[in-house]
Design a protein around this motif. Structure first.
Motif, PDB file in Angstrom:
ATOM      1  N   ALA A   9       0.769  -1.246  -0.085  1.00  0.00           N
ATOM      2  CA  ALA A   9       0.097   0.142   0.434  1.00  0.00           C
ATOM      3  C   ALA A   9       1.242   1.583   0.356  1.00  0.00           C
ATOM      4  N   GLY A  10       0.474   2.264  -0.836  1.00  0.00           N
ATOM      5  CA  GLY A  10       1.360   3.001  -1.141  1.00  0.00           C
ATOM      6  C   GLY A  10       1.875   3.720  -2.127  1.00  0.00           C
ATOM      7  N   LEU A  11       2.246   2.301  -3.189  1.00  0.00           N
ATOM      8  CA  LEU A  11       2.821   2.024  -4.517  1.00  0.00           C
ATOM      9  C   LEU A  11       1.711   2.682  -5.462  1.00  0.00           C
ATOM     10  N   GLY A  12       0.772   2.974  -4.670  1.00  0.00           N
ATOM     11  CA  GLY A  12       0.125   3.060  -5.903  1.00  0.00           C
ATOM     12  C   GLY A  12      -0.909   4.255  -5.420  1.00  0.00           C
ATOM     13  N   ALA A 203      -4.443  -3.858  -7.169  1.00  0.00           N
ATOM     14  CA  ALA A 203      -3.319  -3.461  -7.892  1.00  0.00           C
ATOM     15  C   ALA A 203      -3.228  -3.066  -8.860  1.00  0.00           C
ATOM     16  N   GLU A 204      -2.969  -4.514  -9.675  1.00  0.00           N
ATOM     17  CA  GLU A 204      -2.878  -3.932 -11.532  1.00  0.00           C
ATOM     18  C   GLU A 204      -3.403  -3.176 -12.197  1.00  0.00           C
ATOM     19  N   SER A 205      -4.440  -2.578 -11.416  1.00  0.00           N
ATOM     20  CA  SER A 205      -4.900  -0.682 -12.268  1.00  0.00           C
ATOM     21  C   SER A 205      -4.187  -0.184 -11.784  1.00  0.00           C
ATOM     22  N   GLY A 206      -2.781   0.423 -10.888  1.00  0.00           N
ATOM     23  CA  GLY A 206      -2.601   0.953 -10.332  1.00  0.00           C
ATOM     24  C   GLY A 206      -2.780   2.008  -8.898  1.00  0.00           C
ATOM     25  N   LEU A 207      -4.097   1.165  -8.229  1.00  0.00           N
ATOM     26  CA  LEU A 207      -3.622   1.611  -6.804  1.00  0.00           C
ATOM     27  C   LEU A 207      -3.158   1.221  -5.935  1.00  0.00           C
ATOM     28  N   ALA A 208      -3.760   1.515  -4.814  1.00  0.00           N
ATOM     29  CA  ALA A 208      -2.456   1.188  -3.688  1.00  0.00           C
ATOM     30  C   ALA A 208      -3.716   0.241  -3.169  1.00  0.00           C
TER      31      ALA A 208
END
Length: 275
Positions: A9-12, A203-208
């Motif tokens: 969490a936090g990378l997206g 996460a694959e969609s770019g969300l954290a």
């Protein structure tokens, strides 16, 4: 495609609101909480997404039409960053099962959510009979319905370019530990597996999204007595109710080949014309 590991969490991009639309699986049935209610995958997923506002709009027993008519307007009002749709199994067990209608209703729900900028994830279903044994005709009838439902889910997901989790492809999904006493709903472990797969797709969609642990904790354990109580009080009555819808369908499927055979025997023999 499912992945084994997802970003921390936090990378997206952060998720502000996540909405869950669906039926009893969305409610969390199968994962009893210590306070006597249900937990399920929804709060586990919200935790993995960094603690956004969770709007669980799911209602036990809901069908796809209920999603469109009741849950969708509430979801659109919230304009969620992420919406998870888990619905359709209740439709497969009704006499008015209609894949074309399911396609139209589900497509409307997904398109409406996408129009307000929501990232949508839906779930396709496993081979139900491998978890909940049924008599042969009922098993085949339900399998045909689920295959038709999955075809609708696949088509809607492709058409609207949304994420999809294949429940039947999750590792160990057919292990008894993944299922609650009723064999219809995921256990705590099963809900955790679903939450993990959903987090991976998000996460694959770019969300954290962080990875959801499969270590069971915080739930209420059930013993052997619960199995017998469920069988007598819930399982047999449920099978009788649903059998009222599925049995006629199963019988029709069985009689169809016999009817075709009888027509072929009744047809006059073909005679060659004289040259």
């Amino acid at each position: 495609m499912l992945v084994d590991a997802v970003p921390e969490a936090g990378l997206g991009r952060a998720v502000g609101v996540v909405a869950v639309l669906g039926d009893s699986v969305g409610v969390g049935i199968g994962d009893p909480a210590l306070d006597g209610g249900w937990r399920g995958f929804a709060p586990l997923l919200a935790e993995a997404l960094g603690g956004p506002r969770l709007a669980n709009l799911a209602v036990s027993g809901s069908r796809v039409s209920g999603l469109r008519e009741v849950q969708l307007p509430r979801a659109l009002h919230l304009r969620p960053d992420v919406a998870v749709l888990v619905v359709g199994m209740n439709d497969t067990m009704r006499s008015d099962f209609d894949p074309a209608r399911l396609d139209a209703d589900l497509d409307h729900v997904v398109a409406a959510l996408r129009a307000v900028g929501t990232m949508v994830v839906t779930v396709r279903y496993h081979e139900h009979h491998r978890v909940f044994p049924l008599p042969g005709p009922l098993r085949r009838a339900l399998a045909a319905r689920i295959a038709a439902l999955n075809a609708v889910l696949d088509e809607v997901a492709t058409r609207n370019r949304i994420a999809l989790v294949d429940l039947g492809a999750l590792p160990e999904i057919y292990h008894p530990a993944a299922w609650a006493v009723d064999r219809l709903h995921p256990s705590e472990l099963g809900h955790r597996m679903l939450a993990r797969a959903l987090a991976a797709r998000i996460a694959e969609s770019g969300l954290a999204a962080a990875e959801v642990s499969l270590d069971c904790a915080g739930g209420r354990a059930t013993g052997p007595l619960a199995h017998w109580i469920w069988l007598v009080c819930k399982g047999i009555p449920w099978l009788c109710r649903r059998g009222g819808d599925l049995v006629p369908y199963a019988l029709a499927a069985l009689l169809r080949p016999a009817a075709a055979l009888s027509r072929s025997w009744a047809r006059p023999a073909r005679r060659d014309r004289p040259v």
